[in-house]
Design an enzyme around this catalytic site. Structure first.
Site, short mmCIF file in Angstrom:
data_model
loop_
_atom_site.label_atom_id
_atom_site.label_comp_id
_atom_site.label_asym_id
_atom_site.label_seq_id
_atom_site.Cartn_x
_atom_site.Cartn_y
_atom_site.Cartn_z
N SER A 153 0.85 -1.19 0.00
CA SER A 153 0.00 0.00 0.00
C SER A 153 0.88 1.24 0.00
O SER A 153 1.99 1.22 0.53
CB SER A 153 -0.90 0.01 1.24
OG SER A 153 -1.57 1.25 1.38
N TYR A 166 -1.80 -0.91 10.36
CA TYR A 166 -1.90 -1.10 8.91
C TYR A 166 -0.61 -0.65 8.23
O TYR A 166 -0.04 -1.37 7.41
CB TYR A 166 -3.09 -0.32 8.38
CG TYR A 166 -3.42 -0.60 6.93
CD1 TYR A 166 -4.30 -1.62 6.59
CD2 TYR A 166 -2.84 0.13 5.90
CE1 TYR A 166 -4.60 -1.90 5.25
CE2 TYR A 166 -3.14 -0.13 4.57
CZ TYR A 166 -4.02 -1.14 4.25
OH TYR A 166 -4.30 -1.41 2.93
#
Length: 266
Positions: A153, A166
């Protein structure tokens, strides 16, 4: 040295006769990758906890045994072993592994209020999962000079507040990518894709599928002029799995429409 023979045409089906495993392949980016593999001539095994979503994929794709489904918990080693063994038994080979399954929600609230169990849940689903899948798929991937693609990401590189688990797991996935590229090469290539804003509302199971609600401002903040789609990620994944990327390994590819390159002022 150039040869005197005419250049060969680019293959129209770069994944023909190749088998690709996609974790979290029933919805969102994973579904986009799986569909791109099928369009490129490959066979795909999707692993997903949501069996209903996976069965909907198989019904909508309607490609027979070229697409198969296994219920998969990527945080459980036994489940991962079963997933990989199914691929060997059903297809006889593994040419590509796309580690996509993850907890998609980045926001968890203030770090000082975060429970250790929640932190560990992100680690298990987003990072340990990729380790387990790589561990058990590597022998078959080595045999067929395969390729691993880890879906990371842009949050490995930039952040919003209260997204530490995350961001940490996606950053760890990028680091694991280049480490494994050194360890597994030259037989197996390993790369990462770091998507930015990818709209997935239209890529869910039928009961939850709906058109995305995106404003003009959402699109124009991207230099490419639009928000991304799972197909955008799928096209890049196909390239990284195919022989066309034979000289590419250990890299992290940012696919975000240029958003992380654009200076933004409130």
């Amino acid at each position: 040295m150039p040869t005197s023979t005419p250049p060969a045409p680019t293959p129209t089906l770069p994944l023909r006769h190749r088998v690709v495993l996609v974790t979290g392949g029933a919805q969102g980016i994973g579904r986009g990758v799986a569909e791109s593999v099928l369009r490129a001539g490959g066979s795909v095994l999707i692993g997903d906890l949501d069996v209903e979503a996976g069965r909907a994929c198989l019904a909508e794709w309607d490609v027979g045994d070229k697409a198969q489904l296994v219920e998969l918990d990527v945080s459980c080693e036994t489940s991962v072993q079963h997933f990989v063994q199914h691929a060997r038994d059903a297809f006889g080979r593994i040419d590509g592994l796309v580690n996509n399954a993850a907890i998609a929600e980045p926001h968890v609230g203030p770090l000082e209020a975060l429970e250790l169990a929640e932190w560990n849940r992100y680690l298990a689903s987003n990072l340990t999962s990729a380790f387990l899948c790589c561990k058990h798929a590597l022998p078959s991937l080595r045999e067929h000079e395969g390729s691993i693609v880890n879906i990371a990401s842009t949050r490995a590189l930039q952040s919003e507040a209260h997204t530490e688990p995350y961001a940490a797991t996606k950053g760890g996935l990028v680091a694991m990518t280049h480490a494994l590229a050194i360890s597994a090469g030259p037989e197996v290539r390993v790369n990462a894709i770091s998507p930015g804003w990818i709209t997935t509302e239209a890529w869910q199971k039928p009961a939850e599928r709906h058109p995305p609600k995106l404003s003009h401002e959402d699109h124009v903040q991207h230099p490419a002029g639009r928000v991304g789609t799972p197909e955008d990620v799928g096209h890049l994944a196909v390239y990284l799995i195919s022989p066309q990327s034979a000289f590419v390994t250990g890299q992290n590819f940012i696919i975000d429409g240029g958003m992380t390159r654009k200076m933004q002022y409130a």
